[in-house]
Motif scaffolding. Structure first.
Motif, mmCIF file in Angstrom:
data_model
loop_
_atom_site.group_PDB
_atom_site.id
_atom_site.type_symbol
_atom_site.label_atom_id
_atom_site.label_comp_id
_atom_site.label_asym_id
_atom_site.label_seq_id
_atom_site.Cartn_x
_atom_site.Cartn_y
_atom_site.Cartn_z
ATOM 1 N N ASP A 150 1.198 -1.001 -4.536
ATOM 2 C CA ASP A 150 0.047 -0.873 -3.650
ATOM 3 C C ASP A 150 0.465 -1.389 -2.281
ATOM 4 O O ASP A 150 1.509 -2.017 -2.131
ATOM 5 C CB ASP A 150 -1.130 -1.691 -4.196
ATOM 6 N N GLN B 13 -4.993 -6.984 -2.474
ATOM 7 C CA GLN B 13 -6.214 -6.216 -2.230
ATOM 8 C C GLN B 13 -7.003 -6.711 -1.033
ATOM 9 O O GLN B 13 -7.810 -5.977 -0.465
ATOM 10 C CB GLN B 13 -7.117 -6.244 -3.472
ATOM 11 N N ARG C 54 -0.909 3.130 1.079
ATOM 12 C CA ARG C 54 -1.193 3.877 -0.146
ATOM 13 C C ARG C 54 -2.163 5.039 0.119
ATOM 14 O O ARG C 54 -1.953 6.154 -0.364
ATOM 15 C CB ARG C 54 -1.767 2.965 -1.230
ATOM 16 N N GLY D 145 -0.352 3.356 -9.100
ATOM 17 C CA GLY D 145 -0.967 2.066 -8.792
ATOM 18 C C GLY D 145 -0.088 0.889 -9.177
ATOM 19 O O GLY D 145 1.111 1.032 -9.431
#
Length: 408
Positions: free
Chosen positions: A258, A42, A262, A281
């Motif tokens: 991811d 992330q 994406r 996801g």
């Protein structure tokens, strides 16, 4: 044997080195890990950690993880990635060396996913810790920089190649995750020995979580792609194939994972009206066997390039272990493994028509034929990628490097 593992990425991030460490410990090795603050994929530091902190963390299994500060990778843009990589290199060579200054190891073992620059702090540590140095090359540099488009200038690539040559030649042993990597690495490594050592499969294959799956696939011929949704996975080809097959309501593509593409994928799916593609996801690693068990075929795809021909994505091992037919939309070594295993079908990279033909052929095959492909894949996995077997082989490689270092 006392091993210091140097890896920018480590638990609770999901990388195969996590399980390799578990296997090494079960093989009787004493393992310590040097890593950064977890922030992949992330780009934000995980809850409970701080980007600027450093210190020692105890893994639930009982061993020590030394953490150094780093700049989080952010949204994956070039400047953010450069800051992320260089901050780990600098801080591991400074904070890491300071924290480990009183420790002694037999070998410093680098898990060298991109960037290979993390070998730099390992060179510092091998001196302070009086150890042999072994690097497990997961990506080829500078070729990876070129194929991903991050560096296009020929002079810059030549400078990177000189740096890689210098890094390789400071090792006592180099391990290559793909057999096709060996000649390329050897050309840069001089007298340093290069040995093929593949990535193992997952240790807990088939166990999964207790209870129901976190993702339930609908009634269709389900083609599942799992992993990084990035620039080298040829996802345009997957969407093109899905577009050609959208009139066939019995085929559905599920892209689990991811990555940097994406958002683009989501936009393209909506723009093209692809109701036969879904993006559910990321899921925990212990959920993946439950998802794979529902698939009719497991898809691996890469772009067309010389370096990708030499690469074996780690998902190939996971797919083989799942006992499901594979579709390899790729060239080179990964496709060869699928063919040699008799585990499914391979088609040329970036060829949407060929991918459509492969999906259609598997869909038309009998259940018995698909089950036979799955069994063949699992048998090949047990013979070539079983974790405990590869851990023993890795220990022997490391011991050989230690003997060589002490002999010198």
């Amino acid at each position: 044997m006392r091993i210091l593992v140097v890896s920018q990425h480590y638990w609770p991030e999901s990388f195969r080195i996590n399980e390799v460490v578990d296997s090494l410990r079960e093989a009787g090795c004493e393992v310590t890990v040097l890593s950064g603050q977890p922030n992949y994929p992330q780009g934000e530091v995980f809850s409970g950690y701080k980007a600027s902190s450093w210190g020692v963390e105890r893994h639930p299994a009982g061993y020590e993880i030394y953490r150094v500060p780093l700049v989080p990778r952010g949204r994956g843009r070039a400047l953010g990635l450069i800051a992320n990589y260089l901050s780990f290199v600098f801080d591991a060579a400074s904070f890491g060396a300071w924290m480990l200054r009183r420790k002694r190891f037999d070998v410093v073992f680098v898990y060298a996913v991109s960037p290979v620059l993390q070998v730099i702090p390992a060179i510092v540590l091998r001196t302070t810790c009086r150890a042999a140095l072994v690097t497990w090359v997961q990506d080829l540099w500078p070729q990876s920089l070129e194929v991903t488009g991050y560096v296009k200038n020929r002079s810059a690539l030549a400078l990177v190649e000189r740096l890689v040559r210098w890094l390789y030649r400071r090792n006592d042993l180099l391990l290559a995750q793909s057999e096709a990597f060996v000649p390329t690495i050897q050309a840069l490594s001089g007298r340093t020995e290069v040995v093929y050592h593949p990535n193992p499969g997952e240790r807990a294959v088939g166990e999964g979580s207790a209870g129901a799956a976190a993702l339930v696939l609908g009634p269709a011929f389900n083609v599942v792609f799992a992993g990084n949704l990035g620039t080298v996975q040829a996802l345009e080809t997957v969407l093109d194939a899905a577009e050609q097959l959208r009139r066939d309501c019995t085929v559905h593509f599920t892209l689990v994972g991811d990555g940097s593409r994406r958002a683009w994928l989501q936009e393209e799916i909506e723009r093209r009206g692809l109701q036969n593609v879904s993006l559910p996801g990321r899921f925990a690693s212990d959920q993946m066997p439950l998802i794979f068990a529902q698939a009719d075929a497991l898809l691996v795809s890469l772009v067309r390039s010389q370096i990708m021909e030499q690469t074996v994505p780690s998902k190939v091992q996971a797919y083989l272990a799942a006992g499901k037919p594979l579709i390899a939309s790729m060239d080179g070594e990964g496709a060869r493994i699928v063919r040699d295993a008799g585990a499914g079908l391979a088609c040329p990279a970036e060829d949407a028509g060929a991918l459509v033909d492969a999906v259609t052929a598997l869909k038309s095959a009998s259940v018995a034929d698909r089950q036979a492909m799955g069994r063949a894949g699992r048998d090949y996995y047990n013979k070539h990628f079983e974790p405990a077997m590869l851990a023993e082989r890795l220990v022997n490689h490391l011991r050989g490097a230690v003997r060589q270092r002490r002999g010198q």
